[in-house]
Design a protein around this motif. Sequence first.
Motif, mmCIF file in Angstrom:
data_model
loop_
_atom_site.group_PDB
_atom_site.id
_atom_site.type_symbol
_atom_site.label_atom_id
_atom_site.label_comp_id
_atom_site.label_asym_id
_atom_site.label_seq_id
_atom_site.Cartn_x
_atom_site.Cartn_y
_atom_site.Cartn_z
ATOM 1 N N ALA A 548 8.077 5.096 -3.873
ATOM 2 C CA ALA A 548 8.441 2.704 -4.401
ATOM 3 C C ALA A 548 8.452 2.067 -3.456
ATOM 4 O O ALA A 548 7.121 0.807 -3.243
ATOM 5 N N ASP A 549 8.632 2.113 -1.641
ATOM 6 C CA ASP A 549 8.691 1.190 -0.672
ATOM 7 C C ASP A 549 7.026 1.091 -0.254
ATOM 8 O O ASP A 549 6.817 0.215 -0.366
ATOM 9 N N GLY A 550 6.362 2.176 -0.422
ATOM 10 C CA GLY A 550 4.839 2.128 -0.555
ATOM 11 C C GLY A 550 4.375 1.249 -0.631
ATOM 12 O O GLY A 550 3.312 0.376 -1.091
ATOM 13 N N VAL A 551 4.247 1.344 -2.595
ATOM 14 C CA VAL A 551 3.428 0.855 -3.171
ATOM 15 C C VAL A 551 4.342 -1.140 -3.358
ATOM 16 O O VAL A 551 3.540 -1.885 -3.492
ATOM 17 N N ARG A 552 5.403 -0.890 -2.846
ATOM 18 C CA ARG A 552 5.514 -2.248 -2.946
ATOM 19 C C ARG A 552 5.027 -3.093 -1.334
ATOM 20 O O ARG A 552 4.169 -4.537 -2.088
ATOM 21 N N GLN A 574 -1.353 2.561 2.579
ATOM 22 C CA GLN A 574 -1.223 1.289 4.477
ATOM 23 C C GLN A 574 0.350 1.531 4.165
ATOM 24 O O GLN A 574 1.549 0.943 5.262
ATOM 25 N N GLY A 575 0.706 1.148 3.099
ATOM 26 C CA GLY A 575 2.376 0.518 2.885
ATOM 27 C C GLY A 575 3.076 1.675 3.411
ATOM 28 O O GLY A 575 4.193 2.273 3.664
ATOM 29 N N ARG A 576 2.886 2.947 3.012
ATOM 30 C CA ARG A 576 3.241 4.410 3.128
ATOM 31 C C ARG A 576 3.527 4.393 4.756
ATOM 32 O O ARG A 576 4.257 5.209 6.090
ATOM 33 N N ASN A 577 1.966 4.612 5.523
ATOM 34 C CA ASN A 577 1.925 4.591 6.891
ATOM 35 C C ASN A 577 3.054 4.090 7.675
ATOM 36 O O ASN A 577 3.604 3.837 8.846
ATOM 37 N N PHE A 578 3.440 2.109 6.805
ATOM 38 C CA PHE A 578 3.858 1.401 7.417
ATOM 39 C C PHE A 578 5.478 1.841 7.153
ATOM 40 O O PHE A 578 6.107 2.784 8.608
ATOM 41 N N ALA A 579 5.506 2.171 6.236
ATOM 42 C CA ALA A 579 7.138 3.290 6.174
ATOM 43 C C ALA A 579 7.491 4.336 7.646
ATOM 44 O O ALA A 579 8.570 4.582 7.894
#
Length: 873
Positions: A548-552, A574-579
């Motif tokens: 969910a965080d990655g999608v947000r 990119q969001g997932r990679n950031f997480a």
Amino acid sequence: MEIPSKYDPATTEDKWYAYWMEHKLFKSVPDNRIPFTIVIPPPNVTGVLHMGHMLNNTIQDLLVRRARMQGFNALWVPGTDHASIATEAKVVQKLRKEGIKKSDLSRDEFLKHAWEWTHKHGGIILEQLKKLGASCDWDRTRFTMDEKYYESVIDSFIDLHKKGKIYRGERMINWDPAALTALSDEEVIYKEVSSKLYYVKYKIVGSDDFVTIATTRPETILGDTAICVNPKDERYKHLHGKRAIVPLVNREVPIIADEYVEIEFGTGCLKVTPAHDMNDFLLGEKHQLEVINMMNDNGTISEAGKLYIGMDRFDCRKQITEDLDAAGHLAKTEELPNKVGYSERSDAVVEPRLSLQWWVSMKELSKPALDNVMNDNIRFFPPKFKNSYRNWMENVKDWCISRQLWWGHRIPAWYDGEGDFVVAKTEAEAIAAFSAKNKNYTAADIKQDPDVLDTWFSSWLWPISVFDGFYTKEEVDYYYPTNDLVTAPEIMFFWVARMIIAGYEYRNELPFRNVYYTGIVRDKQGRKMSKSLGNSPDPIELMAKFGADGVRVGMLLSSPAGNDLPFDESLCEQGRNFANKIWNAFRLVKGWEEKIDPALSQSPASKIAVEWMQSKFNSVLKQLNDDYEKFRISEALMNTYKLVWDDFCAWYLEMVKPPFGSAMDKETYHASVAIFENLLKVLHPFMPFLTEEIWSYLGEREPGKGSICVASWPEVSSINEELIADFTTFSEVIIGIRNVRKENNIPNKESVVLHINNSGKNSPNFDPAVQHLGNVSSINYVTDKVSGSFMFIVNQSEYFIPFTENVDVEGEKKKINEEIDYTRGFLKSVESKLNNEKFVNNAPAAVLEGERKKQNDALSKIKMLEEKLTSLN
RNA sequence: GGGAGCUUAGCUCAGCUGGUUCAGAGCAUCUGCCUUACAAGCAGAGGGUCACAGGUUCGAACCCUGUAGCUCCCACCA
């Protein structure tokens, strides 16, 4: 405690959402704090989550989570909308599949089915929002047909009627012949279609001449009551005052003149059908024309049409064209690209129709709503939408609020058999009202209006009625006005404008202070994501894949207010990679805990790194607060992203990281944890789950109260600008060393010596960090060139790294010459400015000073480079 | 037909009062690296006529005029 090497969103997210619920962290009751309120734009009760909801609700959650951390009494009210026509259409469709026709059911039977449907599908979307992390106070979930809410809708109808702002009137309306209901202008979708323009000849009375009109709807000649020409049209002046005969029906009608007719279009001659066209209706009123309603509500020809009775309007069009042709009345037909109105819900071609409906008189009601947006009491983001808002509000038309449907709030009006009616809350009150008119009725004598209200007539009360604001004051007085509304520009007129109107009418106050308009989520080809196109990813699957965080994060990466979001899964990646990056940084920092050597004191390199990172954090935090204030969400995210990834991970952690196998000092460890905690706080609105997970590992947390959801948003404290500037110099020195290494194949493992001719600016405070990061064995300050070495310049200081072995001197010379050439070119352009008298006389002192500095810097740089060149020989 | 807005790197966008860090960011691309937190990574690099044409100004991505293209809203021309 074993820390997993990979972050697993699926289990983490469910765990923390349950935890938040268990500790009621999103619950809000009035207290002595300042409230921060958002009401959700209620999705259709039977809807499912789509990408538009994802974007919209992510933004709301972000705003409310930040406010909660800032210490406001934050409340996000969730709920759903009964969505009158949309839901009724779905229920009708479902029943049809089961072989049940709506017309075979009584009102009560139908409503029973509708409620069943609502209970079965209702609230699915709210469950889906929990997956996203939405921090709503679910105990407050509202539905626009809840008992109290329903009552408030009815009461506001009665109230506005009493005030004379609701009236009943026969007007031209958009009729949906499939759903058999009136539609508001906003529910009509105009589509470009290629239609035919038919040229039809009408005989002129008392003459053998014909007049030819052009029409796209030949079937409506059954309702013609005039022919109209432009009074300025020379071709038809002789026809003024004459009469013509409508073909087939052989009715005599007047030929009138009106400026409305365009000379250029078709033949410049218009047939007038007051009952079936908006403009014709106005013409009819103006010229007192007869009105012939030649169509039934289901789109078939009525008795009044005389011919083709009972035939469908489109069949009739075909037939009448043939018949006109056979009778010699059809002159020709042409192709004509044309716009035709379709019902938003049933997709039937809308029929303009004269009909008795209920209306809200809008002009006066709209005034405060217009003014308070234009003067920015209510702020729009982006502000460009103020323009269309004004345009609409200044030309606002009365609002048709009755719908010939069953699912919704039933109009509180009762009729007797004599065309009289009263507006009352209950049947008993209606009977009483009739008695007041000396009509002594019983329940059997009167009938309630069968129609329901437009769905927006209930949702315009949303910010008030979610707090039962019509009946109890405590809650509404505390939470209202709400703070931010996040919605789509498409419903600015349907909903936003009307909530503002209702706010001023019933609370004498704005309903919200800021309106943030999201864009439309589109696919890569720029098409709107929709169920029918099948181009929309399933949000639930997306969250399963990226977290969910990655999608947000993915959704917010490129969606400035009001801009469409061209969505691509790679954004979520990119969001997932950031997480993942954050998770790994956490593993590194946490790993230091057991490497602490209490006897070890903090190294100077670590000390300066900590000081710099604290200043940097505060400087970015200040920027973030400003971004939020201006609703620059993507900017806020990007600034957070760079703070975490570049400043913290790439620089800070590398600066304080002990070499493999070495111990950690306790000061640096604790400082790193403190910095990490602050980073988690500013990350939390974007990535609630990941941050809560790491937060829980980083310290001893009291159950519930220790959640990051209620941790306090950091305060901006001192920012050492000089230190930040010195760091920039430092980072350039490191990059310089890395470049020298790379270009000359000096491995990182091999330490180098650095000589600094510190004639310019350089902060020795960072020297230990230079040694640490650059693998520099020693730093020597010199006052002259160091021959036999590589050189680079940062901030007017020269940095020398002595040649190791087998150095390409010629290559080095070439590079220096290129730099000299470039700097000379730069100097030339600066000097041409300074030699320009007008520039020197006009430019402000600061600019002039800047140019002079550039000149001096360039001169000294050239000098240094030239000296370096000779030293190489 | 009326109104509003947009056009900056391959993509998505910043660029706030005309000048200072004015041509930027992220992603993508390319080149090296599996270096003990992370290859979902690290270290670097390339990439632009700021739509076009004029004008104002000492100075324009920014202000003015025009042109072209795109988008949205309103109205609904039979």
